[in-house]
Write an enzyme that holds these catalytic residues in place. Structure first.
Site, mmCIF file in Angstrom:
data_model
loop_
_atom_site.group_PDB
_atom_site.id
_atom_site.type_symbol
_atom_site.label_atom_id
_atom_site.label_comp_id
_atom_site.label_asym_id
_atom_site.label_seq_id
_atom_site.Cartn_x
_atom_site.Cartn_y
_atom_site.Cartn_z
ATOM 1 N N ASP A 215 30.128 7.914 57.668
ATOM 2 C CA ASP A 215 30.182 6.669 58.430
ATOM 3 C C ASP A 215 30.756 5.532 57.572
ATOM 4 O O ASP A 215 30.452 5.448 56.378
ATOM 5 C CB ASP A 215 28.749 6.323 58.850
ATOM 6 C CG ASP A 215 28.668 5.176 59.828
ATOM 7 O OD1 ASP A 215 29.212 5.299 60.931
ATOM 8 O OD2 ASP A 215 28.043 4.149 59.499
ATOM 9 N N GLU A 264 30.297 23.358 45.422
ATOM 10 C CA GLU A 264 29.471 24.086 44.444
ATOM 11 C C GLU A 264 28.073 24.386 44.937
ATOM 12 O O GLU A 264 27.377 25.227 44.371
ATOM 13 C CB GLU A 264 29.403 23.292 43.133
ATOM 14 C CG GLU A 264 30.753 23.285 42.430
ATOM 15 C CD GLU A 264 30.748 22.466 41.157
ATOM 16 O OE1 GLU A 264 29.741 21.779 40.890
ATOM 17 O OE2 GLU A 264 31.773 22.511 40.454
HETATM 18 C C1 GLC Z 1 30.279 3.448 62.538
HETATM 19 C C2 GLC Z 1 29.644 4.087 63.750
HETATM 20 C C3 GLC Z 1 29.193 3.002 64.677
HETATM 21 C C4 GLC Z 1 28.182 2.117 63.958
HETATM 22 C C5 GLC Z 1 28.746 1.613 62.626
HETATM 23 C C6 GLC Z 1 27.667 1.054 61.740
HETATM 24 O O1 GLC Z 1 31.417 2.743 62.862
HETATM 25 O O2 GLC Z 1 30.551 4.964 64.353
HETATM 26 O O3 GLC Z 1 28.650 3.504 65.862
HETATM 27 O O4 GLC Z 1 27.855 1.032 64.767
HETATM 28 O O5 GLC Z 1 29.338 2.655 61.894
HETATM 29 O O6 GLC Z 1 26.865 2.072 61.218
#
Ligand code: GLC
Length: 548
Positions: A215, A264
């Site tokens: 993310d 690994e």
């Molecule tokens: C990413 C996710 C989104 C979220 C953001 C903050 O962009 O896809 O849904 O709001 O991260 O975590």
């Protein structure tokens, strides 16, 4: 990574995989509380196998106060009680394995929830420097420290700082949150944070995960001294890389380290594990730097997802993506939608036009060489659902000052069968559904579309079958051709399939000697209508003589 290792990676499953993004709260509800869960997902997982997907990526299913749809995590190594247990997760992995699906999980390293024990401690004990140094606390500016430490903005609107009792940091301390105030940013210059994420990665690998979707993989490190971004910087997406918390060089060694860790760590299935990053940058060459040998395997092609239905713009972004990825020997990861994007049917014009274009865009995307990510419901041609203001959950709605309706409209529970809500989503009454489903979705359910050759579901199934039957050989160059006007474009997938997209406004007469394998809208008398993609089998390996 040696050249030999790179060569071996040419065969790895993820290079041309189709990965289905599953949003657990909206996929299927097993226990009848109106929220999707892991048991519900397991029971419906055969839908992905019938579609022909290779892998499933589950968005966060971890304990969370849900300030940001589960991307505010209070425990990264557990299952949210309302979604199930670790045993349910294991049952899901076992079912996925039996269906031949790999399983990816979301890794959220930029921030935790404010309810995470680390942050609770940092707030409860301001004098505990060790606790505060896991996050980004700073004194405020101005004589009383009442002005935020710098001008950074939250991605959802408003300042990226919230003030709390100061403790050792001075009379007023502020903490950084690039998203909601409930998502404090972690301090990636603190080795304890890096160690904790290695623990989290190992934990999910031990639980059977085949990889991670990372993310906001571009904002973990912030420039030393946390300088101001400067006026106007937050308003220009093509200059985001200049923001002091974007695209920092320190990210690359971190991803190399994670890649090694994945390789690994004991166990793992044939063809290797996968790291796919959500790196939001407009410049393909910058994106490709994350794909250099030994770094992330894939990054989502965000510029492609953002491109409108426009032949010229699409041709440009496709060409740039392919060239940039080729320069580092990596595949492109194409996506038309996600849990953050307006559904393509709506984005491309809504109604019949929007659906027609979304279907054409699907065949375009699935013909391109590389990996493809499908977001649940895309295969049903779902439009963005209208969600009444008093039912909206996305923090984007309040934080944008009610100017952005937010992302709830693409997160509405899936319609599986039946004439009215909840359309087989689960046993709960429709009013218990965590987001309301529209009243006119009966024709869009899986059951209604199954077996109907004109349906979007059957179009996707056929496309995935053909895509597998027409693989792209390693080293095959894909050249996109077409007129400068962008009225149409064409390219070859592997040796035996040609993709032709007509953006209109006129019909396109196919040259002789082509057999149509699949079309996103009916083709009559050899004329491809506007907003239509066809997959052709050329009699000889030569470009079609498409003419307006
Ligand atoms: C990413 C996710 C989104 C979220 C953001 C903050 O962009 O896809 O849904 O709001 O991260 O975590």
């Amino acid at each position: 990574m040696t050249t030999q290792e790179q060569g071996r990676e040419q065969d790895h499953w993820w290079r041309d995989a189709v990965c289905y993004e599953l949003y657990p709260r909206s996929f299927a509800d097993g226990d009848g509380d109106g929220t999707g869960d892991l048991r519900g997902a397991t029971a419906r997982l055969d839908h992905l196998a019938r579609l022909g997907a290779d892998a499933v990526w589950l968005t966060p299913f971890y304990p969370s106060p849900l300030a940001d749809g589960g991307y505010d995590i209070s425990d990264h190594t557990a299952v949210a009680p309302e979604l199930g247990t670790l045993a349910d997760w294991h049952a899901l992995v076992a079912r996925a394995r039996s269906l031949g699906l790999r399983v990816l999980v979301d890794l959220v390293p930029n921030h935790t929830s404010a309810a995470h024990p680390w942050f609770r401690r940092a707030l409860a004990a301001p004098q505990d420097l060790r606790a505060r140094e896991r996050y980004v606390f700073r004194p405020g500016r101005g004589p009383d420290g009442l002005t935020p430490p710098n001008d950074w903005r939250s991605a959802f609107g408003g300042p990226a700082w919230t003030r709390v009792p100061g403790g050792a940091a001075g009379p007023a301390a502020w903490y950084l949150h690039l998203h909601t105030p409930d998502q404090p940013d972690l301090n990636w210059r603190n080795p304890e944070v890096a160690a904790e994420y290695e623990r989290i990665i190992r934990f999910w690998l031990d639980q059977g995960a085949d990889g991670f979707r990372v993310d906001v993989a571009h904002t973990l490190f912030k420039a030393p001294g946390l300088p101001d971004a400067g006026p106007g910087q937050h308003e220009q997406p093509d200059r985001y890389h200049l923001l002091p918390y974007y695209d920092r060089p320190e990210l690359h060694p971190l991803y190399r380290r994670w890649r090694t860790l994945l390789a690994e760590h004991p166990g793992g299935s044939r063809g290797g594990r996968l790291l796919v990053g959500e790196v939001i940058l407009t410049d393909q060459r910058r994106l490709a730097r994350y794909l250099r040998p030994g770094e992330l395997h894939q990054v989502f092609n965000h510029p492609y997802t953002e491109t409108p239905w426009d032949g010229r713009a699409l041709r440009r972004v496709i060409g740039e993506s392919l060239a940039a990825a080729r320069s580092v020997g990596a595949p492109v990861a194409w996506a038309l939608s996600s849990h953050d994007a307006v559904r393509p049917v709506t984005r491309f014009g809504g109604g019949e036009t929007g659906l027609r274009r979304a279907r054409a865009a699907a065949l375009l995307t699935l013909a391109l060489p590389g990996a493809a990510y499908l977001y649940q419901g895309e295969e049903l041609g779902l439009p963005q659902a209208p969600v009444p203001e008093d039912r909206r959950r996305d923090p984007l709605w309040p934080m944008s000052g009610h100017s952005d309706p937010g992302r709830d409209g693409c997160r509405v529970p899936l319609p599986w069968e039946g004439q009215r809500a909840p359309y087989g989503f689960g046993p709960a009454a429709p009013e218990q559904s965590w987001l309301p489903q529209p009243e006119d979705w009966a024709a869009l359910t899986v059951r209604a579309q199954q077996g109907d050759p004109g349906s979007t579901l059957e179009l996707y199934r056929a496309a995935l079958r053909l895509r597998r039957a027409h693989p792209v050989a390693a080293g095959d160059r894909c050249r996109v051709a077409g007129p400068d006007s962008g009225a149409w474009l064409t390219f070859r997938r592997g040796r035996s399939l040609r993709c032709l997209v007509n953006f209109g406004p006129g019909g396109l007469r196919l040259g002789p000697g082509h057999r149509i394998l699949l079309a996103s809208s009916p083709v009559q008398d050899g004329v491809v209508p506007p907003d239509t993609t066809v997959w052709l089998r050329p009699r000889r390996a030569q470009p079609p003589s498409a003419s307006e």
